[in-house]
Write an enzyme that holds these catalytic residues in place. Structure first.
Site, PDB file in Angstrom:
ATOM      1  N   GLU A  45       0.825  -1.229  -0.015  1.00  0.00           N
ATOM      2  CA  GLU A  45       0.123   0.005   0.088  1.00  0.00           C
ATOM      3  C   GLU A  45       0.764   1.344  -0.289  1.00  0.00           C
ATOM      4  OE1 GLU A  45      -2.985   0.111   2.999  1.00  0.00           O
ATOM      5  OE2 GLU A  45      -3.940  -1.787   2.420  1.00  0.00           O
ATOM      6  N   ARG A 102      -0.628   2.103 -25.514  1.00  0.00           N
ATOM      7  CA  ARG A 102      -0.644   1.238 -26.647  1.00  0.00           C
ATOM      8  C   ARG A 102      -2.002   0.600 -26.819  1.00  0.00           C
ATOM      9  NH1 ARG A 102       5.166  -1.543 -25.769  1.00  0.00           N
ATOM     10  NH2 ARG A 102       4.732  -0.632 -23.708  1.00  0.00           N
ATOM     11  N   GLN A 103      -2.916   0.364 -25.764  1.00  0.00           N
ATOM     12  CA  GLN A 103      -4.172  -0.107 -25.737  1.00  0.00           C
ATOM     13  C   GLN A 103      -5.245   0.977 -25.904  1.00  0.00           C
ATOM     14  OE1 GLN A 103      -4.582  -3.086 -22.538  1.00  0.00           O
ATOM     15  NE2 GLN A 103      -2.631  -2.622 -22.051  1.00  0.00           N
ATOM     16  N   HIS A 136       1.021   7.856 -27.915  1.00  0.00           N
ATOM     17  CA  HIS A 136       1.181   6.755 -28.889  1.00  0.00           C
ATOM     18  C   HIS A 136       0.148   6.766 -30.041  1.00  0.00           C
ATOM     19  CE1 HIS A 136       2.362   3.057 -30.715  1.00  0.00           C
ATOM     20  NE2 HIS A 136       1.109   2.404 -30.647  1.00  0.00           N
ATOM     21  N   ASP A 175       7.300   1.618 -39.504  1.00  0.00           N
ATOM     22  CA  ASP A 175       6.082   1.114 -39.781  1.00  0.00           C
ATOM     23  C   ASP A 175       5.240   2.222 -40.416  1.00  0.00           C
ATOM     24  OD1 ASP A 175       5.055   2.454 -37.450  1.00  0.00           O
ATOM     25  OD2 ASP A 175       4.967   0.872 -36.373  1.00  0.00           O
ATOM     26  N   LYS A 198       6.042  -4.007 -42.468  1.00  0.00           N
ATOM     27  CA  LYS A 198       6.416  -5.009 -41.676  1.00  0.00           C
ATOM     28  C   LYS A 198       4.783  -5.751 -41.272  1.00  0.00           C
ATOM     29  CE  LYS A 198       6.343  -2.582 -37.195  1.00  0.00           C
ATOM     30  NZ  LYS A 198       4.999  -3.344 -36.390  1.00  0.00           N
ATOM     31  N   ARG A 200       3.298  -7.781 -38.060  1.00  0.00           N
ATOM     32  CA  ARG A 200       3.403  -8.149 -36.694  1.00  0.00           C
ATOM     33  C   ARG A 200       2.541  -9.450 -36.109  1.00  0.00           C
ATOM     34  NH1 ARG A 200       5.477  -5.667 -32.303  1.00  0.00           N
ATOM     35  NH2 ARG A 200       5.343  -3.596 -33.202  1.00  0.00           N
ATOM     36  N   ASP A 228      10.377  -0.881 -27.017  1.00  0.00           N
ATOM     37  CA  ASP A 228      10.089  -1.421 -25.883  1.00  0.00           C
ATOM     38  C   ASP A 228      11.002  -2.527 -25.909  1.00  0.00           C
ATOM     39  OD1 ASP A 228       9.022  -3.131 -23.955  1.00  0.00           O
ATOM     40  OD2 ASP A 228       7.009  -3.111 -24.555  1.00  0.00           O
ATOM     41  N   THR A 229      10.636  -3.719 -26.445  1.00  0.00           N
ATOM     42  CA  THR A 229      11.678  -4.933 -26.422  1.00  0.00           C
ATOM     43  C   THR A 229      12.881  -4.875 -27.642  1.00  0.00           C
ATOM     44  OG1 THR A 229      10.274  -6.221 -28.202  1.00  0.00           O
ATOM     45  CG2 THR A 229       9.902  -6.350 -25.760  1.00  0.00           C
TER      46      THR A 229
END
Length: 317
Positions: A45, A102-103, A136, A175, A198, A200, A228-229
């Site tokens: 908490e 991104r969502q 984004h 992209d 590209k 995905r 990100d990755t």
């Protein structure tokens, strides 16, 4: 840097995600950071204490919702609730990196639109304005029913590459979604653009298909909002070299750099990767290939302009 007209009812607070950037921002503004503490109990908490009066003040809270995303988001919400209950006049949330961006849509059936959910809870907690950098998806501004000022990282990145005196530049979008961003940088560098086409197959896995545009013998600059990755950006860099590019640089606003990102960058054809400090880089991610630039002056200027009731659109140029 624009001067602050009156700082008697103006306060800046920082939370845990990016205190270095926050202190840089207040240095540029020329004020002291307001005092607050954030404690975490053994069960996870979070407790927030504001150590000075904010009654009737215009308050600016600086917090990136980067890793650990949920802890940083919850800490921000608790601070907003504390400020609302302490009778702050306005609560301005400065979010250099807006997590969950991104969502932003339903790509498949039964998916949430989490970027909208986060916008809702930030508003409900008490925010009266949001200042952020390179969302984004720009439509996220419309997820809020309060003013949103979105600053752009491209001018800072473009200025860096201009100072390097590179020759035969081509700005490359990794992209189709990033073409507008690549065009803005290309306009500043007075260069052509190319696009990586590209596909995905699944999240965090990218497959380069082909390159639209001439990159043979050119110095390529890959530009993205989030790395990100680093799968997309390193595959793109390798594809550009295979297509005859002389050398490849990469840049982004938000260096998430999770999982295998650092190893991929180290082993890639990227000569230098230029990132901004909307997300802090821990020591283990500060490798020779990565150059980090600061958004502090830009964000400080935006805060002062909002406080002085001046136009912020000048900063978009």
């Amino acid at each position: 840097m624009t001067s602050l007209n009156n700082d008697s009812h103006f306060k800046v607070l920082t939370l845990s995600s990016n205190p270095e950037l926050a202190h840089e921002i207040v240095e540029h503004i020329g004020v002291k950071m307001a005092k607050s503490t954030s404690k975490t109990f053994s069960d996870g908490e979070i407790q927030i204490n504001i150590e000075e009066s904010v009654r009737g003040c215009d308050v600016y809270v600086i917090q990136s919702t980067c890793q650990p995303v949920n802890d940083n988001l919850m800490e921000l919400l608790i601070m907003l609730d504390a400020l609302k209950r302490a009778s702050a006049k306005t609560i301005n949330v400065v979010i250099p990196y807006y997590g969950y961006a991104r969502q932003d849509r339903k790509a498949r059936a039964r998916e949430p639109i989490t970027a909208k959910l986060v916008a809702n809870i930030i508003e409900t907690a008490g925010a009266t304005r949001v200042i952020t950098c390179d969302l984004h998806a720009t439509q996220i501004q419309g997820f809020f029913d309060i003013p949103v000022d979105q600053l752009l990282g491209v001018p800072i990145l473009a200025d860096y590459f201009e100072e390097q005196n590179l020759e035969d530049i081509v700005v490359v979008s990794p992209d189709h979604g990033g073409v507008t961003r690549a065009r803005k940088m290309a306009d500043r560098l007075k260069s052509p653009i190319a696009i990586i086409d590209k596909r995905r197959p699944r999240p965090n896995v990218a497959e380069v298909m082909n390159i639209v545009g001439n990159v043979e013998g050119k110095t390529c600059i890959l530009v993205d909002d989030i790395i990100d990755t680093a799968g997309t950006i390193t595959l793109a860099a390798n594809a550009l070299i295979e297509s005859g590019a002389k050398e490849v640089y990469a840049c982004c606003t938000h260096p998430v750099l999770s999982g295998p990102a650092i190893e991929r960058i180290e082993n890639s054809k990227i000569k230098k990767m230029v990132v901004l400090n909307t997300i802090p880089l821990p020591e283990e991610k500060k490798i020779e290939k990565i150059v980090q630039l600061s958004v502090a002056e830009l964000m400080a200027e935006a805060i002062v302009r909002v406080q002085n009731k001046m136009s912020v659109s000048k900063l978009f140029d």
